[in-house]
Write a protein that holds these residues in place. Structure first.
Motif, PDB file in Angstrom:
ATOM      1  N   SER A 191       0.832  -1.210   0.000  1.00 13.54           N
ATOM      2  CA  SER A 191       0.000   0.000   0.000  1.00 13.54           C
ATOM      3  C   SER A 191       0.864   1.256   0.000  1.00 13.54           C
ATOM      4  O   SER A 191       0.471   2.289  -0.544  1.00 13.54           O
ATOM      5  N   LYS A 192       2.057   1.173   0.589  1.00 14.09           N
ATOM      6  CA  LYS A 192       2.942   2.336   0.643  1.00 14.09           C
ATOM      7  C   LYS A 192       3.649   2.590  -0.684  1.00 14.09           C
ATOM      8  O   LYS A 192       4.264   3.635  -0.875  1.00 14.09           O
ATOM      9  N   LEU A 193       3.573   1.610  -1.575  1.00 11.35           N
ATOM     10  CA  LEU A 193       4.224   1.763  -2.882  1.00 11.35           C
ATOM     11  C   LEU A 193       3.252   2.188  -3.979  1.00 11.35           C
ATOM     12  O   LEU A 193       3.655   2.389  -5.121  1.00 11.35           O
ATOM     13  N   ARG A 194       1.972   2.300  -3.622  1.00 10.50           N
ATOM     14  CA  ARG A 194       0.995   2.728  -4.620  1.00 10.50           C
ATOM     15  C   ARG A 194       1.329   4.136  -5.110  1.00 10.50           C
ATOM     16  O   ARG A 194       1.886   4.941  -4.398  1.00 10.50           O
ATOM     17  N   ASN A 195       0.958   4.396  -6.341  1.00  3.16           N
ATOM     18  CA  ASN A 195       1.225   5.693  -6.974  1.00  3.16           C
ATOM     19  C   ASN A 195       2.719   6.004  -7.052  1.00  3.16           C
ATOM     20  O   ASN A 195       3.130   7.171  -7.036  1.00  3.16           O
ATOM     21  N   SER A 196       3.531   4.947  -7.107  1.00  6.20           N
ATOM     22  CA  SER A 196       4.970   5.136  -7.298  1.00  6.20           C
ATOM     23  C   SER A 196       5.426   4.249  -8.440  1.00  6.20           C
ATOM     24  O   SER A 196       4.735   3.308  -8.840  1.00  6.20           O
ATOM     25  N   LEU A 197       6.613   4.544  -8.971  1.00  5.99           N
ATOM     26  CA  LEU A 197       7.163   3.736 -10.057  1.00  5.99           C
ATOM     27  C   LEU A 197       7.393   2.293  -9.627  1.00  5.99           C
ATOM     28  O   LEU A 197       7.445   1.391 -10.449  1.00  5.99           O
ATOM     29  N   TRP A 198       7.525   2.094  -8.315  1.00  9.06           N
ATOM     30  CA  TRP A 198       7.830   0.760  -7.803  1.00  9.06           C
ATOM     31  C   TRP A 198       6.592  -0.093  -7.577  1.00  9.06           C
ATOM     32  O   TRP A 198       6.702  -1.261  -7.196  1.00  9.06           O
ATOM     33  N   ASN A 199       5.430   0.456  -7.789  1.00 14.29           N
ATOM     34  CA  ASN A 199       4.199  -0.318  -7.612  1.00 14.29           C
ATOM     35  C   ASN A 199       4.185  -1.489  -8.606  1.00 14.29           C
ATOM     36  O   ASN A 199       4.283  -1.294  -9.811  1.00 14.29           O
ATOM     37  N   GLY A 200       4.074  -2.709  -8.097  1.00 13.58           N
ATOM     38  CA  GLY A 200       4.046  -3.890  -8.954  1.00 13.58           C
ATOM     39  C   GLY A 200       5.398  -4.305  -9.488  1.00 13.58           C
ATOM     40  O   GLY A 200       5.483  -5.130 -10.401  1.00 13.58           O
ATOM     41  N   LYS A 201       6.486  -3.753  -8.935  1.00 16.65           N
ATOM     42  CA  LYS A 201       7.823  -4.054  -9.452  1.00 16.65           C
ATOM     43  C   LYS A 201       8.667  -4.869  -8.470  1.00 16.65           C
ATOM     44  O   LYS A 201       9.878  -4.980  -8.632  1.00 16.65           O
ATOM     45  N   ILE A 202       8.025  -5.439  -7.449  1.00 16.09           N
ATOM     46  CA  ILE A 202       8.752  -6.226  -6.458  1.00 16.09           C
ATOM     47  C   ILE A 202       8.173  -7.639  -6.405  1.00 16.09           C
ATOM     48  O   ILE A 202       6.957  -7.816  -6.378  1.00 16.09           O
ATOM     49  N   GLN A 203       9.042  -8.624  -6.401  1.00 14.82           N
ATOM     50  CA  GLN A 203       8.585 -10.019  -6.354  1.00 14.82           C
ATOM     51  C   GLN A 203       8.256 -10.399  -4.914  1.00 14.82           C
ATOM     52  O   GLN A 203       9.106 -10.341  -4.032  1.00 14.82           O
ATOM     53  N   PHE A 204       7.014 -10.802  -4.693  1.00 12.26           N
ATOM     54  CA  PHE A 204       6.589 -11.229  -3.368  1.00 12.26           C
ATOM     55  C   PHE A 204       6.365 -12.742  -3.302  1.00 12.26           C
ATOM     56  O   PHE A 204       6.323 -13.302  -2.214  1.00 12.26           O
ATOM     57  N   LYS A 205       6.203 -13.388  -4.439  1.00  9.98           N
ATOM     58  CA  LYS A 205       5.901 -14.821  -4.470  1.00  9.98           C
ATOM     59  C   LYS A 205       7.003 -15.572  -5.209  1.00  9.98           C
ATOM     60  O   LYS A 205       7.473 -15.134  -6.252  1.00  9.98           O
ATOM     61  N   MET A 206       7.374 -16.708  -4.669  1.00  8.69           N
ATOM     62  CA  MET A 206       8.444 -17.536  -5.232  1.00  8.69           C
ATOM     63  C   MET A 206       8.197 -17.867  -6.707  1.00  8.69           C
ATOM     64  O   MET A 206       7.089 -18.226  -7.099  1.00  8.69           O
ATOM     65  N   ASN A 207       9.234 -17.700  -7.514  1.00  2.00           N
ATOM     66  CA  ASN A 207       9.213 -18.031  -8.949  1.00  2.00           C
ATOM     67  C   ASN A 207       8.354 -17.089  -9.794  1.00  2.00           C
ATOM     68  O   ASN A 207       8.183 -17.312 -10.989  1.00  2.00           O
ATOM     69  N   ASP A 208       7.783 -16.056  -9.179  1.00  5.76           N
ATOM     70  CA  ASP A 208       6.945 -15.127  -9.931  1.00  5.76           C
ATOM     71  C   ASP A 208       7.803 -14.331 -10.911  1.00  5.76           C
ATOM     72  O   ASP A 208       8.982 -14.066 -10.654  1.00  5.76           O
ATOM     73  N   LYS A 209       7.229 -13.985 -12.049  1.00  5.66           N
ATOM     74  CA  LYS A 209       7.915 -13.190 -13.056  1.00  5.66           C
ATOM     75  C   LYS A 209       7.086 -11.944 -13.358  1.00  5.66           C
ATOM     76  O   LYS A 209       5.872 -11.929 -13.170  1.00  5.66           O
ATOM     77  N   MET A 210       7.744 -10.910 -13.846  1.00  3.20           N
ATOM     78  CA  MET A 210       7.070  -9.661 -14.171  1.00  3.20           C
ATOM     79  C   MET A 210       6.732  -9.635 -15.659  1.00  3.20           C
ATOM     80  O   MET A 210       7.575  -9.932 -16.509  1.00  3.20           O
ATOM     81  N   GLU A 211       5.479  -9.295 -15.947  1.00  2.00           N
ATOM     82  CA  GLU A 211       5.040  -9.230 -17.340  1.00  2.00           C
ATOM     83  C   GLU A 211       5.440  -7.898 -17.961  1.00  2.00           C
ATOM     84  O   GLU A 211       5.175  -6.841 -17.414  1.00  2.00           O
ATOM     85  N   THR A 212       6.081  -7.961 -19.118  1.00  2.00           N
ATOM     86  CA  THR A 212       6.469  -6.757 -19.858  1.00  2.00           C
ATOM     87  C   THR A 212       6.106  -6.956 -21.325  1.00  2.00           C
ATOM     88  O   THR A 212       5.714  -8.038 -21.744  1.00  2.00           O
ATOM     89  N   ASP A 213       6.285  -5.908 -22.091  1.00  2.25           N
ATOM     90  CA  ASP A 213       6.019  -6.010 -23.532  1.00  2.25           C
ATOM     91  C   ASP A 213       6.965  -7.001 -24.211  1.00  2.25           C
ATOM     92  O   ASP A 213       6.664  -7.537 -25.271  1.00  2.25           O
ATOM     93  N   ASP A 214       8.101  -7.231 -23.572  1.00  6.15           N
ATOM     94  CA  ASP A 214       9.087  -8.158 -24.135  1.00  6.15           C
ATOM     95  C   ASP A 214       8.947  -9.572 -23.568  1.00  6.15           C
ATOM     96  O   ASP A 214       9.794 -10.432 -23.807  1.00  6.15           O
TER      97      ASP A 214
END
Length: 411
Positions: A191-214
């Motif tokens: 909640s403290k990262l909302r409205n920041s560039l870091w929102n959704g950019k940290i891995q919280f779950k094992m083996n999780d990957k971030m979806e990008t255009d690439d």
């Protein structure tokens, strides 16, 4: 409510004598049937990693067509809202999943790698058939392989669900942070990262990957590293005039910090305001992106890439590259952590603000790197540097001169 039909064999209903609201169902399900089913997987505390050894071994076992896969596999454990079945065993059963209430954790609690391996094996065989490299017989072989599936209904207590998932996943070593995430333990940080560039950019779950255009890529950092950064700049616990060896835990023992966060009695050690958290992560990125240029400008040399405190830079390791050209090298973590930690002195001056710390880093950051280089000469490795409390202490003390010369910048 999502509904999934599944054709099963030998379905057994096992009521809970202690709680009539709970029921367990056990059945054997063909690999082919499991591959076709769209069963939710978000409840699994571990994301499924197709590159992992576990996944590859399961898939290889599926495609061996030895008809003993069910005995070699731990099976699949599913938490759902209801299981509806007919007395006619030739008809499929119907599973219902309430995905609107996230705390119910409906879906696969354990066995996500097994289900994904089944789907991948099925897709490969279909592709081979389409290319004329295999016959329809391959699908019948897949039909003959089976998996034991356990389905549970009536689980509504989040702590209970997390405990069950923890026990079910012990054989594959799910990380502690995955279970903390599953129970909502990181919601405050998120909640403290909302409205920041870091929102959704940290891995919280094992083996999780971030979806990008690439495509899917690794997150810039995981929550274990985030807790390490928060710990490193805790000026209340670690005043810059103190000498507490626990300060170096972000480098020497990240896992212990996760355990401290998991413990409700020590979780408050990671309390951090939203402005401070955003400033911390922004500063972290800026230091990594600018280390090369700050070093060259301050020392008047172009050889940072030869320094023992440097390492290869990856754009995926940061969220913002600011206006810099992508550098080839940056700080090694063994030097970066004590350097970043030194900025807790600015919090002691009520000035833990990115703009202020940015100016300080651009002006005197090379001196911090110089101190790390000099101390490293007396140590065996960069690992020893990261664990050395005197390094952390030296870096914090360096700011005394800068602060005296720039008092007007501070409150």
């Amino acid at each position: 409510m999502q509904k999934v039909t599944l054709l099963v064999n030998d379905l057994k209903s096992l009521p809970d004598s202690n709680d009539p609201k709970k029921k367990e169902y056990v059945a054997n399900v063909s690999v082919l049937e499991l591959a076709k089913a769209d069963i939710p997987t978000d409840a699994n505390p571990r994301k499924q990693d197709q590159k992992s050894r576990v996944f590859k071994e399961i898939k290889e076992s599926v495609l061996s067509f030895d008809n003993i896969f069910r005995y070699k596999n731990n099976g699949v454990f599913i938490n759902c809202s209801s299981v509806v079945f007919d007395n006619d065993k030739t008809k499929p059963i119907e599973l219902s999943f309430n995905l609107e209430k996230e705390a119910l954790k409906h879906g696969i609690l354990n066995g996500g790698h097994t289900v994904l391996a089944c789907k991948e094996a099925y897709a490969e065989i279909l592709s081979s058939i389409e290319n004329g490299e295999a016959s329809e017989d391959e699908l019948s072989k897949l039909q003959e392989q089976s998996v034991q599936v356990r389905m549970v209904t009536g689980l509504t207590d989040l702590e209970e669900i997390v405990e069950i998932a923890d026990a079910a996943n012990t054989s594959v070593g799910v990380t502690t942070e995955s279970f903390i995430e599953m129970s909502g333990g990181f919601d405050g940080i998120k909640s403290k990262l909302r409205n920041s560039l870091w929102n959704g950019k940290i891995q919280f779950k094992m083996n999780d990957k971030m979806e990008t255009d690439d495509g899917l890529i690794d997150y810039p950092i995981d929550v274990k590293e985030l807790l390490a950064l928060i710990w490193a700049v805790n000026s209340d616990m670690f005043p810059t005039d103190g000498y507490d060896k626990a300060l170096v835990k972000p480098y020497s023992s990240k896992g212990s910090l996760v355990n401290r966060y998991e413990n409700e009695d020590t979780r408050n050690e990671f309390e951090i305001s939203s402005p401070k958290l955003k400033a911390l992560l922004t500063l972290r990125d800026f230091i990594l992106v600018s280390a090369d240029s700050v070093y060259k400008a301050g020392k008047g040399r172009n050889d940072f890439h030869l320094s023992r405190i440097s390492s290869k830079f990856s754009k995926n390791d940061v969220v913002d590259i600011f206006d810099y050209e992508i550098p080839k090298v940056t700080l090694n973590r063994g030097a970066m952590l004590p350097i970043l930690s030194s900025f807790r002195v600015f919090e002691e001056l009520d000035s833990f603000q990115f703009d202020i710390m940015k100016d300080a880093w651009v002006s005197d950051g090379y001196k911090l790197m110089e101190r790390c280089e000099k101390r490293l000469k007396d140590l065996d490795s960069i690992t020893e540097l990261g664990k050395n409390i005197d390094t952390w202490k030296d870096c914090a003390n360096l700011w005394d001169g800068y602060i005296r010369k720039n008092m007007s910048k501070f409150k």
